[in-house]
Design a protein around this motif. Structure first.
Motif, mmCIF file in Angstrom:
data_model
loop_
_atom_site.group_PDB
_atom_site.id
_atom_site.type_symbol
_atom_site.label_atom_id
_atom_site.label_comp_id
_atom_site.label_asym_id
_atom_site.label_seq_id
_atom_site.Cartn_x
_atom_site.Cartn_y
_atom_site.Cartn_z
ATOM 1 N N SER A 99 0.812 -1.212 0.000
ATOM 2 C CA SER A 99 0.000 0.000 0.000
ATOM 3 C C SER A 99 0.846 1.262 0.000
ATOM 4 C CB SER A 99 -0.940 0.020 1.213
ATOM 5 O OG SER A 99 -0.208 0.088 2.417
ATOM 6 N N ASN A 101 0.090 5.132 1.322
ATOM 7 C CA ASN A 101 -0.851 5.941 2.087
ATOM 8 C C ASN A 101 -0.358 7.379 2.156
ATOM 9 O OD1 ASN A 101 -2.551 3.703 2.823
ATOM 10 N ND2 ASN A 101 -0.996 3.098 4.312
ATOM 11 N N ASN A 103 -1.780 11.203 3.291
ATOM 12 C CA ASN A 103 -2.882 11.878 3.961
ATOM 13 C C ASN A 103 -2.417 13.250 4.449
ATOM 14 O OD1 ASN A 103 -5.189 12.602 5.332
ATOM 15 N ND2 ASN A 103 -5.222 10.819 6.674
ATOM 16 N N ASP A 126 -2.934 -1.346 -2.772
ATOM 17 C CA ASP A 126 -3.779 -0.186 -2.989
ATOM 18 C C ASP A 126 -3.025 1.117 -2.803
ATOM 19 O OD1 ASP A 126 -3.958 0.593 -0.075
ATOM 20 O OD2 ASP A 126 -5.007 -1.316 0.051
ATOM 21 N N LYS A 128 -3.999 4.997 -1.499
ATOM 22 C CA LYS A 128 -5.024 5.806 -0.848
ATOM 23 C C LYS A 128 -4.485 7.218 -0.626
ATOM 24 C CE LYS A 128 -7.223 1.867 1.429
ATOM 25 N NZ LYS A 128 -7.631 1.239 2.706
ATOM 26 N N GLN A 130 -5.719 11.067 0.591
ATOM 27 C CA GLN A 130 -6.786 11.805 1.251
ATOM 28 C C GLN A 130 -6.307 13.205 1.612
ATOM 29 O OE1 GLN A 130 -8.334 9.944 4.782
ATOM 30 N NE2 GLN A 130 -9.983 11.417 5.029
ATOM 31 N N ASP A 148 -7.021 -1.345 -5.382
ATOM 32 C CA ASP A 148 -7.840 -0.158 -5.189
ATOM 33 C C ASP A 148 -7.020 1.107 -5.408
ATOM 34 O OD1 ASP A 148 -10.482 -1.214 -4.044
ATOM 35 O OD2 ASP A 148 -9.014 -2.117 -2.687
ATOM 36 N N VAL A 150 -8.009 4.948 -4.167
ATOM 37 C CA VAL A 150 -9.001 5.727 -3.435
ATOM 38 C C VAL A 150 -8.509 7.166 -3.343
ATOM 39 C CG1 VAL A 150 -10.294 5.987 -1.289
ATOM 40 C CG2 VAL A 150 -9.640 3.696 -2.082
ATOM 41 N N SER A 152 -9.748 10.949 -2.163
ATOM 42 C CA SER A 152 -10.836 11.498 -1.362
ATOM 43 C C SER A 152 -10.386 12.720 -0.574
ATOM 44 C CB SER A 152 -11.356 10.422 -0.386
ATOM 45 O OG SER A 152 -10.348 10.055 0.541
#
Length: 266
Positions: A99, A101, A103, A126, A128, A130, A148, A150, A152
Motif C-alpha cells: 500500500s 498511504n 494523507n 492499494d 489511498k 486523502q 484499489d 481511493v 478522497s
C-alpha cells in the motif's frame, strides 16, 4: 547519478544519519535506517530509498538541486502523512508491494513526474490519497493500484499541461470523492484518464460525489473507462473552455467508456 539506500525499514526524519552514497548500497544489513531529511535535501543525484518492509516520510523533504528526484521502493508500505515532498524538476516515484498511504500532505515537483504504484503478484495492493495536493508543474501524474485506488477528502491534482492517469487492474476498484483534477496550462493539452475495468466505485455503487475534473482552455481529452459507471451527485468532467465545472448537470449512468474532447462536458 543515483544514490541507493536499502535497509529493512526507512524513516525519513528531521534528524538522523546522513547517508553517504559511497558507503551505502543494496548490500546494507537488515535493520531500520533513520535518515536525516537534510542529507536528502542537499543530494546532488537522484535519491533511491529501497526497503524490504516500510518507508515512512516523517518530515518535509525539499530538494534544492535541479532535476534531482526521490524514488522509494518498499516491499510493504510507503507512508507520507502530514508532510510534503518538493523537488526542483526531479521526479517523485513511490512503488510499494502492499500500500501507499498519503494523507494531509503535498507533493510538488515543478516539472517532474509523480508516479505512484502499488502492485504485487499475490494479494491486494492499494493507493489511498486523502486531503492532499499533487502539483507537477508540467510533469505527468500517474497512479496505479492493483486492488484499489481511493482519492478522497478534497484532494487536488494539478499538472499545468501534463497528463493525469489513475487506474486499477482487472479486479480493482477506483473510487473518487471530492477531488479536483486540473490539467490546464502548458503549451500542449493535458489529458485525463481514469480506468477501472469492472466498476467505478463499485463498493459504493456510484461515481463518488463532488468530483471536478477539467482540462481547461487547451482542451486535453478526458477518458473515463469502467465496466459500469453509476449515477452520481455533483460531479463534472469538462474538456476545453474556460473556468471550472460549475452548473454542469450530473453524469448519468452508463456502461460504456466516456471520452470527452474540447469543448464538451459530461
Amino acid at each position: 547519478g543515483w544514490w541507493l539506500l536499502d535497509p529493512t525499514n526507512i524513516n525519513v526524519n528531521a534528524t538522523g544519519t546522513a547517508y553517504n552514497p559511497f558507503d551505502h548500497s543494496f548490500l546494507l544489513p537488515v535493520g531500520t535506517a533513520n535518515i536525516s531529511a537534510a542529507s536528502i535535501n542537499s543530494a546532488l543525484s537522484n535519491v533511491v530509498l529501497t526497503a524490504s518492509n516500510n518507508i515512512n516520510f516523517n518530515t518535509d523533504v525539499n530538494i534544492a538541486n535541479s532535476g534531482v528526484g526521490v524514488y522509494a521502493y518498499a516491499g510493504n508500505t510507503i507512508s507520507l502523512l502530514n508532510n510534503s515532498i518538493t523537488t526542483n524538476g526531479g521526479h517523485v516515484a513511490f512503488d510499494a508491494g502492499i500500500s501507499i498511504n498519503i494523507n494531509n500532505s503535498a507533493i510538488t515537483t515543478n516539472g517532474g513526474d509523480i508516479r505512484l504504484t502499488a502492485s504485487r503478484l499475490i494479494g491486494s495492493s492499494d493507493v489511498k490519497i486523502q486531503n492532499s495536493s499533487f502539483m507537477s508543474g508540467g510533469g505527468n501524474i500517474d497512479i496505479y493500484g492493483k486492488s484499489d485506488v481511493v482519492l478522497s477528502g478534497n484532494s487536488k491534482f494539478g499538472t499545468n499541461g501534463g497528463d493525469f492517469k489513475a487506474e486499477t487492474s482487472l479486479l480493482g476498484t477506483l473510487q473518487s470523492t471530492g477531488t479536483t483534477v486540473n490539467t490546464t496550462g502548458g503549451s500542449t493539452p493535458g489529458s485525463i484518464s481514469a480506468s477501472d475495468i469492472l466498476d467505478w466505485n463499485i463498493t459504493q455503487n456510484e461515481f463518488g460525489n463532488n468530483n471536478n475534473w477539467y482540462s481547461g482552455a487547451n482542451g486535453g481529452k478526458i477518458t473515463i473507462s469502467a465496466g459500469n459507471v453509476k449515477q452520481s451527485n455533483n460531479n463534472c468532467f469538462k474538456a476545453g473552455g474556460t473556468g471550472t465545472c460549475a452548473g454542469v448537470p450530473d453524469p448519468g449512468p452508463t456502461s460504456i467508456a466516456i471520452t470527452i474532447t474540447a469543448p464538451d462536458q459530461f
